[in-house]
Motif scaffolding. Structure first.
Motif, short mmCIF file in Angstrom:
data_model
loop_
_atom_site.label_atom_id
_atom_site.label_comp_id
_atom_site.label_asym_id
_atom_site.label_seq_id
_atom_site.Cartn_x
_atom_site.Cartn_y
_atom_site.Cartn_z
N VAL A 144 108.76 10.93 14.59
CA VAL A 144 107.36 10.77 14.99
C VAL A 144 107.20 10.39 16.47
O VAL A 144 108.18 10.02 17.12
N GLU A 145 105.96 10.46 16.95
CA GLU A 145 105.70 10.22 18.36
C GLU A 145 105.31 8.77 18.66
O GLU A 145 105.06 8.44 19.81
N SER A 146 105.27 7.92 17.65
CA SER A 146 104.98 6.50 17.89
C SER A 146 105.26 5.72 16.61
O SER A 146 105.39 6.31 15.53
N HIS A 168 103.14 3.75 15.28
CA HIS A 168 101.94 3.82 14.44
C HIS A 168 102.03 5.03 13.52
O HIS A 168 101.77 4.95 12.33
N SER A 169 102.44 6.15 14.10
CA SER A 169 102.61 7.35 13.29
C SER A 169 103.79 7.22 12.33
O SER A 169 103.78 7.81 11.25
N MET A 226 104.69 4.52 10.65
CA MET A 226 104.22 3.87 9.43
C MET A 226 103.14 4.69 8.75
O MET A 226 103.04 4.69 7.53
N SER A 227 102.36 5.44 9.53
CA SER A 227 101.35 6.32 8.91
C SER A 227 102.03 7.39 8.05
O SER A 227 101.58 7.68 6.94
N ALA A 228 103.09 7.96 8.58
CA ALA A 228 103.83 8.97 7.82
C ALA A 228 104.54 8.33 6.63
O ALA A 228 104.63 8.94 5.56
N VAL A 271 103.36 5.86 4.93
CA VAL A 271 102.29 5.68 3.94
C VAL A 271 102.01 7.00 3.22
O VAL A 271 101.95 7.05 1.99
N GLU A 280 98.24 -2.41 12.06
CA GLU A 280 97.18 -1.89 11.19
C GLU A 280 97.77 -1.27 9.93
O GLU A 280 97.27 -1.48 8.81
N GLU A 281 98.83 -0.50 10.12
CA GLU A 281 99.44 0.23 9.01
C GLU A 281 100.22 -0.68 8.06
O GLU A 281 100.42 -0.34 6.90
N ILE A 307 97.87 -1.59 5.48
CA ILE A 307 97.52 -0.46 4.63
C ILE A 307 98.66 -0.16 3.65
O ILE A 307 98.43 0.09 2.47
N ASN A 354 94.00 7.14 4.98
CA ASN A 354 94.86 6.06 5.48
C ASN A 354 94.06 5.23 6.47
O ASN A 354 93.57 4.16 6.14
N ASN A 396 94.98 8.52 12.15
CA ASN A 396 96.30 9.00 11.71
C ASN A 396 96.26 9.96 10.53
O ASN A 396 97.23 10.05 9.79
N ALA A 412 99.23 12.31 11.03
CA ALA A 412 100.53 11.71 10.74
C ALA A 412 100.68 11.47 9.25
O ALA A 412 101.77 11.63 8.68
N GLY A 432 103.42 13.08 6.67
CA GLY A 432 104.30 12.32 5.77
C GLY A 432 104.28 12.88 4.35
O GLY A 432 105.32 12.95 3.69
N GLN A 453 96.82 11.63 19.67
CA GLN A 453 98.27 11.49 19.74
C GLN A 453 98.93 11.84 18.40
O GLN A 453 99.93 12.56 18.36
N ARG A 462 105.76 18.70 15.83
CA ARG A 462 106.89 18.62 14.89
C ARG A 462 106.94 19.81 13.93
O ARG A 462 107.92 19.99 13.21
#
Lengths: 395, 315
Positions: free
Chosen positions: A58-60, A62-63, A65-67, A69, A92-93, A96, B70, B74, B77, B81, B118, B126
């Protein structure tokens, strides 16, 4: 007991090895010092075809943990690793993930937070996440980091729990130092963690579910939070049960706390993580000099073992709590606040003093630990206890 | 492409009874796009916003497909996932290798152009096999009509007010569709709720490609546009006819003007006033004293049209 292989390697390397053995279906990850080599080593396993996981670079964070989730809600076993600013970016994530009751397992390489920027060890990152609803395990050594990572899976995925678990190891001190570690064989780990049986999976296409619904406007938000509280309360027994089972398998003891030389201790230090090693060493030296010194190491910070800690400290005259994190404006660091709270109902409350130490990787020299015990011995013999956190060794 | 008859026999995957406003363009966009997804199973994600809060008020859900919300920034993202889980579980042998599932993420312009850019860029780069749909109504409508980087120049919004010192939003819109096209993903398109045939066939293409696809859809918001709720589709159509919102697609790097917009080359574009007039958010632009600003708005539309014609090989 299965035969174990003894290796000399880093904490990060054995955490990556534990990841591989736990066979996650998805690993979304972002590199950050000093966690980086965990996700690098796992990426190597992916390239070698040794794991079936889908690796999502991922690119961060945040993403990441978003992925996590998304993947966990989809029904996958999901693992990741982070540190410091990365954990802060995920904040934040984190809520969640726990609010959606997703059993994600994440390793955290404990590291200071900016500003000023600093890449070294302390617990500011994880302590900032202590109220996010994750189960939090801490390692003193690479061995414990390996063991905790494996135990995290059955804890998180237990139907009575279904909460994310953070498995924390000290940045550089544990992540990058070469240590002696006993590794289990793949089959034993695989059998121990078992197969993940997700509930309410998005990929269960015949039984469509909606995740992350709106529970405001008089909806059941409050009741969801209560059920989350009940789940983390229940997790305590599960952590103990999984720990006992792993102890039996590995021959290595596990408890919510670990006590050393506490049977007749008059002065004791409560600590988390790698510094327990320094404290144990000094306490042993002091024992030889006739000081009744002891150590309590907290391995599970959430849920916090209040009763166990109070029991361990019963009879002690003076207690020092070492915090590798601040809680600015509070009476002391996070571990101090919990320890004081644990002792509130004690029959004889000992004096409790707080030391903030090692922020941003500041050296934790043995003479500093010795000075803490000297302070405690003074307090035990009548010197008034210090107030407010002492910045141990600050120049 | 599916015929109208075929589409009319497909199940609506967003059930009525949700709490979106009358005339909301978002639900129209979702229904058209999910119709275009065909009959394979689909899993949908949604960014925080009107669409999400109004369709999933616990314990109800309007989604007849597995759904995940979510957070705000995001949605891309998160669905990436979900798609990764599908791949990982296939590799683990827990999902048959030939199983087909479509993955789609929705977000408004705030959640896509701004806070979610982003996350979207990462997911596109990806190469996940997913479709991202932005329903662009030109402001943060859910939080009360605040300006976003998709808000048109000159528009009133609650954070780009109209007063003596300032006449609405000062800046141009961000050209997100070109930005995503620059990622080199297999399919990118702009559609509008007013052109169902164009939009459903674009959705069909987006879901058919192996890899990421992006759809940017003009979706009227009567609350934020300060427009008549029973004219939403008509107002979106004016967006296309004035070339405020040209319809085009970028297929494997090949830019192509879609027929409703291509027809404007010969038939001529309507002046931008026609799009602005029925919308209260532009009322000040049409008043005496704002002629210069209005001509700037038109000049921006002209410049973008020319850019697009060039890219599509029409000029």
């Amino acid at each position: 007991m299965p035969e174990q292989k003894t290796v000399a390697t880093t904490g990060n390397s054995v955490v990556a090895e534990a990841f591989r053995q736990c066979a996650p279906d998805v690993v979304p990850a972002y590199p950050i010092t000093p966690q980086t080599t965990i996700v690098e080593e796992f990426a190597k396993f992916v390239a070698q075809g040794r794991v079936h996981a889908e690796y999502v670079p991922v690119e961060s964070e945040h993403s990441a943990m978003s992925a996590c989730v998304g993947a966990s809600a989809a029904g996958a076993r999901v693992m990741t690793a982070t540190s410091s600013q990365g954990l802060a970016l995920m904040w934040e994530e984190l809520h969640i993930a726990s609010g959606m009751r997703l059993p994600i397992v994440m390793a955290n390489a404990n590291r200071a937070l900016s500003a000023p920027i600093n890449i070294h060890c302390d617990h500011s990152d994880v302590m900032g996440a202590r109220d996010t609803g994750w189960v939090m395990l801490f390692a003193e050594t690479a061995q414990e980091a390996y063991d905790n990572t494996i135990m995290s899976i059955p804890i998180a995925e237990d139907p009575e729990v279904l909460l994310p678990v953070m498995t924390c190891l000290d940045g550089f001190i544990t992540t990058h130092s070469i240590d002696r570690v006993q590794l289990m064989d793949d089959e034993s780990v695989s059998a121990f963690v078992g197969e993940y049986k997700p509930v309410n999976a998005l990929l269960d296409l015949d039984n469509p579910v909606s995740h992350g619904s709106f529970a405001g406007l008089g909806g059941p938000y409050f009741e969801f939070k209560r059920s989350q509280r009940e789940a983390i309360d229940r997790s305590k027994a599960v952590v103990e049960r999984v720990g006992a089972a792993f102890s039996e398998l590995s021959g290595r003891p596990f408890g919510l706390i670990e006590t050393d030389m506490m049977d007749d201790a008059e002065v004791a230090v409560v600590v988390i993580g790698s510094t327990a090693g320094n404290v144990r060493h000094v306490a042993k030296q002091l024992r030889a000099e006739g000081v009744k010194a002891g150590l309590v190491k907290v391995r599970c910070f959430r849920p916090f073992p209040y009763a166990e800690l109070a029991a361990a400290l019963a009879g002690v005259k003076a207690v020092a709590v070492l915090d590798r994190a601040e809680s600015f404006g509070a009476e002391g660091g996070p571990l101090y606040l919990e320890t004081r709270s644990a002792l509130y109902d004690a029959e004889h409350r000992p004096a409790v003093v707080n030391y903030v130490y090692g922020l941003g990787g500041s050296d934790v020299k043995l003479e500093l630990i010795r000075s803490v015990f000297t302070d405690l011995s003074d307090i035990a013999t009548g010197t008034p206890a210090l107030h407010g956190p002492v910045y141990l060794g600050a120049r | 492409m599916a015929t109208l008859r075929e589409l009319s026999h497909r199940e609506d995957r967003l059930e009525g009874g949700h709490r979106l406003c009358a005339g909301c363009g978002a639900s129209i966009a979702v229904r058209q796009i999910l119709l275009g997804a065909g009959t394979d199973p689909a899993i949908a994600g949604c960014a925080t916003g009107c669409l999400e809060v109004s369709t999933t008020i616990y314990p109800y859900s309007s989604w007849k497909v597995p759904f995940i919300h979510n957070a705000f920034e995001n949605s891309a993202a998160t669905i990436s996932g979900v798609e990764a889980a599908f791949k990982g579980l296939k590799r683990a042998g827990k999902i048959p290798a030939d199983k087909k599932v479509k993955f789609v993420a929705f977000g408004g312009d705030g959640g896509t152009y701004d806070i979610g850019l982003q996350s979207l860029s990462g997911a596109m780069e990806r190469g996940h096999d997913m479709v991202y749909v932005c329903y662009d109504n030109g402001a943060y409508m859910n939080t009360g009509i605040q300006r976003s980087s998709a808000t048109p120049k000159g528009a009133w919004a609650t954070t780009s007010e109209v007063g003596k010192a300032q006449q609405g939003k000062q800046q141009r819109r961000k050209d997100l569709t070109s930005i995503i096209a620059a990622h080199g993903v297999p399919y990118v398109a702009q559609g509008s709720i007013s052109h169902w045939k164009d939009l459903t066939s674009k959705a069909e293409k987006a879901f058919a490609v192996d890899g990421p696809a992006f759809l940017n859809v003009l979706a009227t918001c009567p609350r934020g546009w300060r427009s008549a709720y029973n004219k939403s589709v008509e107002h979106a159509k004016l967006g296309v006819q004035t070339a405020y919102w040209p319809l085009f697609e970028v297929e494997e790097g090949e830019w192509k003007l879609s027929s409703p917009s291509k027809a404007l080359i010969k038939a001529g574009r309507k002046p931008i006033e026609e799009f602005l007039k029925p919308q209260g958010r532009f009322r000040h632009l049409l008043q005496p004293g704002n002629e210069e600003l209005l001509s700037e708005v038109q000049a921006d539309i002209d410049a973008y049209w020319e850019y697009l014609l060039k890219r599509c090989g029409e000029l």
